[in-house]
Design an enzyme around this catalytic site. Structure first.
Site, PDB file in Angstrom:
ATOM      1  N   ARG A   1      10.343   4.837   8.333  1.00  0.00           N
ATOM      2  CA  ARG A   1       9.510   3.675   7.978  1.00  0.00           C
ATOM      3  C   ARG A   1      10.284   2.373   8.144  1.00  0.00           C
ATOM      4  NH1 ARG A   1       6.957   4.298   2.199  1.00  0.00           N
ATOM      5  NH2 ARG A   1       5.950   2.334   2.747  1.00  0.00           N
ATOM      6  N   GLN A   9       1.357  -5.465  -2.461  1.00  0.00           N
ATOM      7  CA  GLN A   9       1.914  -4.132  -2.756  1.00  0.00           C
ATOM      8  C   GLN A   9       2.778  -3.660  -1.593  1.00  0.00           C
ATOM      9  OE1 GLN A   9      -1.514  -1.560  -4.523  1.00  0.00           O
ATOM     10  NE2 GLN A   9      -2.452  -3.265  -3.430  1.00  0.00           N
ATOM     11  N   HIS A  46       5.974  -4.225  -5.276  1.00  0.00           N
ATOM     12  CA  HIS A  46       6.613  -2.919  -5.086  1.00  0.00           C
ATOM     13  C   HIS A  46       7.959  -3.003  -4.378  1.00  0.00           C
ATOM     14  CE1 HIS A  46       2.397  -0.870  -5.503  1.00  0.00           C
ATOM     15  NE2 HIS A  46       2.871  -1.323  -6.648  1.00  0.00           N
ATOM     16  N   CYS A  95      24.637   2.035 -10.787  1.00  0.00           N
ATOM     17  CA  CYS A  95      25.254   0.747 -11.150  1.00  0.00           C
ATOM     18  C   CYS A  95      24.408  -0.456 -10.717  1.00  0.00           C
ATOM     19  CB  CYS A  95      26.655   0.624 -10.563  1.00  0.00           C
ATOM     20  SG  CYS A  95      26.674   0.382  -8.773  1.00  0.00           S
ATOM     21  N   GLY A  99      -7.156  -5.220   2.135  1.00  0.00           N
ATOM     22  CA  GLY A  99      -6.445  -4.064   2.687  1.00  0.00           C
ATOM     23  C   GLY A  99      -5.805  -3.156   1.665  1.00  0.00           C
ATOM     24  N   THR A 100      -6.428  -3.051   0.497  1.00  0.00           N
ATOM     25  CA  THR A 100      -5.901  -2.106  -0.502  1.00  0.00           C
ATOM     26  C   THR A 100      -7.004  -1.147  -0.936  1.00  0.00           C
ATOM     27  OG1 THR A 100      -4.924  -1.851  -2.709  1.00  0.00           O
ATOM     28  CG2 THR A 100      -6.253  -3.835  -2.369  1.00  0.00           C
ATOM     29  N   ASN A 153     -11.996  -5.504   3.607  1.00  0.00           N
ATOM     30  CA  ASN A 153     -11.575  -4.126   3.876  1.00  0.00           C
ATOM     31  C   ASN A 153     -12.707  -3.472   4.673  1.00  0.00           C
ATOM     32  OD1 ASN A 153     -10.880  -1.317   3.621  1.00  0.00           O
ATOM     33  ND2 ASN A 153      -9.793  -1.760   1.705  1.00  0.00           N
ATOM     34  N   VAL A 183       5.730  -3.347   1.237  1.00  0.00           N
ATOM     35  CA  VAL A 183       7.190  -3.399   1.167  1.00  0.00           C
ATOM     36  C   VAL A 183       7.766  -3.715   2.546  1.00  0.00           C
ATOM     37  CG1 VAL A 183       7.337  -1.843  -0.826  1.00  0.00           C
ATOM     38  CG2 VAL A 183       7.312  -0.860   1.464  1.00  0.00           C
ATOM     39  N   TYR A 229      12.054   7.618   4.621  1.00  0.00           N
ATOM     40  CA  TYR A 229      12.129   6.150   4.513  1.00  0.00           C
ATOM     41  C   TYR A 229      12.787   5.543   5.747  1.00  0.00           C
ATOM     42  CZ  TYR A 229      10.173   5.433  -0.091  1.00  0.00           C
ATOM     43  OH  TYR A 229       9.302   5.348  -1.141  1.00  0.00           O
TER      44      TYR A 229
HETATM   45  P1  NAD Z   1      -3.617   2.420   0.750  1.00  0.00           P
HETATM   46  O1  NAD Z   1      -2.932   3.121   1.864  1.00  0.00           O
HETATM   47  O2  NAD Z   1      -3.932   3.185  -0.476  1.00  0.00           O
HETATM   48  O3  NAD Z   1      -5.002   1.822   1.295  1.00  0.00           O
HETATM   49  C1  NAD Z   1      -5.104   1.128   2.494  1.00  0.00           C
HETATM   50  C2  NAD Z   1      -6.426   0.391   2.529  1.00  0.00           C
HETATM   51  O4  NAD Z   1      -6.443  -0.455   3.682  1.00  0.00           O
HETATM   52  C3  NAD Z   1      -7.645   1.302   2.651  1.00  0.00           C
HETATM   53  O5  NAD Z   1      -8.587   0.929   1.657  1.00  0.00           O
HETATM   54  C4  NAD Z   1      -8.190   1.001   4.051  1.00  0.00           C
HETATM   55  O6  NAD Z   1      -9.604   1.088   4.111  1.00  0.00           O
HETATM   56  C5  NAD Z   1      -7.729  -0.415   4.262  1.00  0.00           C
HETATM   57  N1  NAD Z   1      -7.592  -0.840   5.663  1.00  0.00           N
HETATM   58  C6  NAD Z   1      -7.279  -0.080   6.742  1.00  0.00           C
HETATM   59  N2  NAD Z   1      -7.203  -0.849   7.846  1.00  0.00           N
HETATM   60  C7  NAD Z   1      -7.444  -2.127   7.443  1.00  0.00           C
HETATM   61  C8  NAD Z   1      -7.472  -3.383   8.115  1.00  0.00           C
HETATM   62  N3  NAD Z   1      -7.221  -3.467   9.429  1.00  0.00           N
HETATM   63  N4  NAD Z   1      -7.753  -4.504   7.415  1.00  0.00           N
HETATM   64  C9  NAD Z   1      -8.000  -4.419   6.073  1.00  0.00           C
HETATM   65  N5  NAD Z   1      -7.980  -3.256   5.384  1.00  0.00           N
HETATM   66  C10 NAD Z   1      -7.691  -2.130   6.056  1.00  0.00           C
HETATM   67  O7  NAD Z   1      -2.733   1.138   0.461  1.00  0.00           O
HETATM   68  P2  NAD Z   1      -2.423   0.345  -0.900  1.00  0.00           P
HETATM   69  O8  NAD Z   1      -3.684   0.141  -1.643  1.00  0.00           O
HETATM   70  O9  NAD Z   1      -1.575  -0.782  -0.514  1.00  0.00           O
HETATM   71  O10 NAD Z   1      -1.555   1.315  -1.837  1.00  0.00           O
HETATM   72  C11 NAD Z   1      -0.646   2.223  -1.407  1.00  0.00           C
HETATM   73  C12 NAD Z   1       0.839   2.009  -1.656  1.00  0.00           C
HETATM   74  O11 NAD Z   1       1.326   2.177  -0.364  1.00  0.00           O
HETATM   75  C13 NAD Z   1       1.379   0.696  -2.107  1.00  0.00           C
HETATM   76  O12 NAD Z   1       2.188   0.942  -3.190  1.00  0.00           O
HETATM   77  C14 NAD Z   1       2.285   0.195  -0.947  1.00  0.00           C
HETATM   78  O13 NAD Z   1       3.550  -0.196  -1.446  1.00  0.00           O
HETATM   79  C15 NAD Z   1       2.473   1.413  -0.111  1.00  0.00           C
HETATM   80  N6  NAD Z   1       2.463   1.231   1.357  1.00  0.00           N
HETATM   81  C16 NAD Z   1       2.954   0.063   1.916  1.00  0.00           C
HETATM   82  C17 NAD Z   1       2.922  -0.070   3.290  1.00  0.00           C
HETATM   83  C18 NAD Z   1       3.479  -1.349   3.876  1.00  0.00           C
HETATM   84  O14 NAD Z   1       4.303  -2.016   3.251  1.00  0.00           O
HETATM   85  N7  NAD Z   1       3.046  -1.726   5.092  1.00  0.00           N
HETATM   86  C19 NAD Z   1       2.411   0.932   4.099  1.00  0.00           C
HETATM   87  C20 NAD Z   1       1.938   2.107   3.487  1.00  0.00           C
HETATM   88  C21 NAD Z   1       1.974   2.232   2.103  1.00  0.00           C
END
Ligand code: NAD
Length: 240
Positions: free
Chosen positions: A58, A89, A107, A118, A175-176, A199, A91, A55
Site C-alpha cells: 500500500r 479517514q 487515522h 518507545c 467517499g466513505t 458517493n 492515510v 502495508y
Molecule cells: P470504505 O472502503 O469503507 O468505503 C469506500 C466508499 O467510497 C464506499 O462507500 C464507496 O461507495 C465509495 N466510493 C467508491 N468510489 C468512489 C468515488 N469515485 N467517489 C466517491 N465515493 C466513492 O472507506 P472508508 O469509509 O474511508 O473507511 C475505511 C477505512 O479504510 C478508513 O479507516 C481508511 O483509513 C481506510 N482506507 C484508506 C485508504 C486511503 O487512504 N486511500 C484506502 C483504503 C482504506
C-alpha cells in the site's frame, strides 16, 4: 467535511468496501483475512511480517498515486471560507499533497512508522519498511503510524473534528461507507448543518443526510467549487 477511501479511487487507490475494494489480504495458508484481522494490534502481534508486507504494498501504491480533481477541488474550496476543516479517514496524504492545509488526518499518515514501545517515529521509504527494520533497538517493534481497528483516534485530531462538525453550517461527506467509528459519528454530531453526501452508492448514513449526489468525487467536487466561486467573485480561487 469528512472524506474516506472513495475520495482516492480516481487516483487509482482501492477502498476497503464497495465496488473498488482491495483484494482481501491472505495469511500464509492462503486463507483470506478480514481487514480488521490484519489492521489491528492483535493482527500485528500474531504476524508482524505479514502485516508489514501488506502495508508495504500500500505504501508503494500511495507513493506512486497523484491527487485527483476531487482532492484539488477541496484544496480550492478551503481558500473560499474562513472556517473550513477537512477531516479525512484516509492515510494516503493525497489531500495534503493537493494543497489542503486545514486537514485533520483522523487515522494517521502511512508515510510514517513508529515504535510501539518507545514511540520513536521515522519516515518510511517509498517502497516500504524492510523486514529487518521491524525490530527497533529499544526492544519494541516498528509499526505503521496509523490508527488500527480497535484503537483510539489521536485525541487532538478528534477534538478538532468534533468541534468543527458541531459548529458547521454545511458538511460534505465524500467517499466513505460511514461504517468505521467514531469517524462516521461526525455526521450525526453535525446536528445543525446541511449535510451533503457525495458517493456513487448509499453509505450507512445515507438516511441521515439532507442531500445526496450519486456521483464520483472527482466529478462532483470540481463542479461544486466552480459554482461556489461564481457566487464569491473576490474569492482567492485558482482557475484551471
Ligand atoms: P470504505 O472502503 O469503507 O468505503 C469506500 C466508499 O467510497 C464506499 O462507500 C464507496 O461507495 C465509495 N466510493 C467508491 N468510489 C468512489 C468515488 N469515485 N467517489 C466517491 N465515493 C466513492 O472507506 P472508508 O469509509 O474511508 O473507511 C475505511 C477505512 O479504510 C478508513 O479507516 C481508511 O483509513 C481506510 N482506507 C484508506 C485508504 C486511503 O487512504 N486511500 C484506502 C483504503 C482504506
Amino acid at each position: 467535511m469528512l472524506t474516506g477511501a472513495g475520495m482516492s479511487v480516481e487516483s487509482g487507490l482501492p477502498t476497503f468496501r464497495g465496488a473498488n475494494a482491495f483484494e482481501p489480504p491472505r495469511e500464509g495458508s492462503g486463507r483470506p483475512l478480514r481487514f480488521e484481522e490484519l489492521a489491528s494490534p492483535q493482527g500485528f502481534a500474531r504476524d508482524p511480517a505479514l502485516v508489514w508486507s501488506w502495508y508495504n504494498a500500500r505504501i508503494a501504491a500511495y507513493a506512486g498515486a497523484r491527487p485527483n480533481a476531487g482532492h484539488e477541488a477541496l484544496a480550492q474550496m478551503e481558500a473560499l471560507y474562513e472556517h473550513f476543516l477537512l477531516a479525512t479517514q484516509n492515510v494516503d496524504s493525497l489531500h495534503r499533497r493537493a494543497g489542503s492545509r486545514n486537514v485533520v488526518e483522523l487515522h494517521g499518515d502511512l508515510r510514517e512508522a513508529r515504535c510501539s514501545k518507545c514511540g520513536h517515529r521515522t519516515v518510511i521509504a517509498q517502497n516500504g519498511l524492510p523486514v529487518e527494520e521491524i525490530e527497533h533497538r529499544c526492544g519494541g517493534r516498528m509499526r505503521p503510524n496509523v490508527v488500527w481497528f480497535g484503537e483510539m483516534l489521536p485525541a487532538q485530531a478528534w477534538e478538532r473534528a468534533q468541534a468543527a462538525a458541531a459548529s458547521a453550517d454545511v458538511v460534505l461527506v465524500v467517499g466513505t461507507s460511514a461504517q468505521v467509528y467514531p469517524a462516521a459519528s461526525l455526521v450525526t454530531l453535525s446536528g445543525r448543518a446541511y449535510v451533503i453526501e457525495i458517493n456513487p452508492d448509499e453509505s450507512a448514513v445515507a438516511g441521515a443526510v439532507d442531500a445526496a449526489l450519486r456521483e464520483s468525487a472527482a466529478h462532483a467536487l470540481p463542479r461544486i467549487v466552480r459554482s461556489l466561486a461564481v457566487g464569491r467573485p473576490n474569492a482567492r480561487i485558482r482557475w484551471h
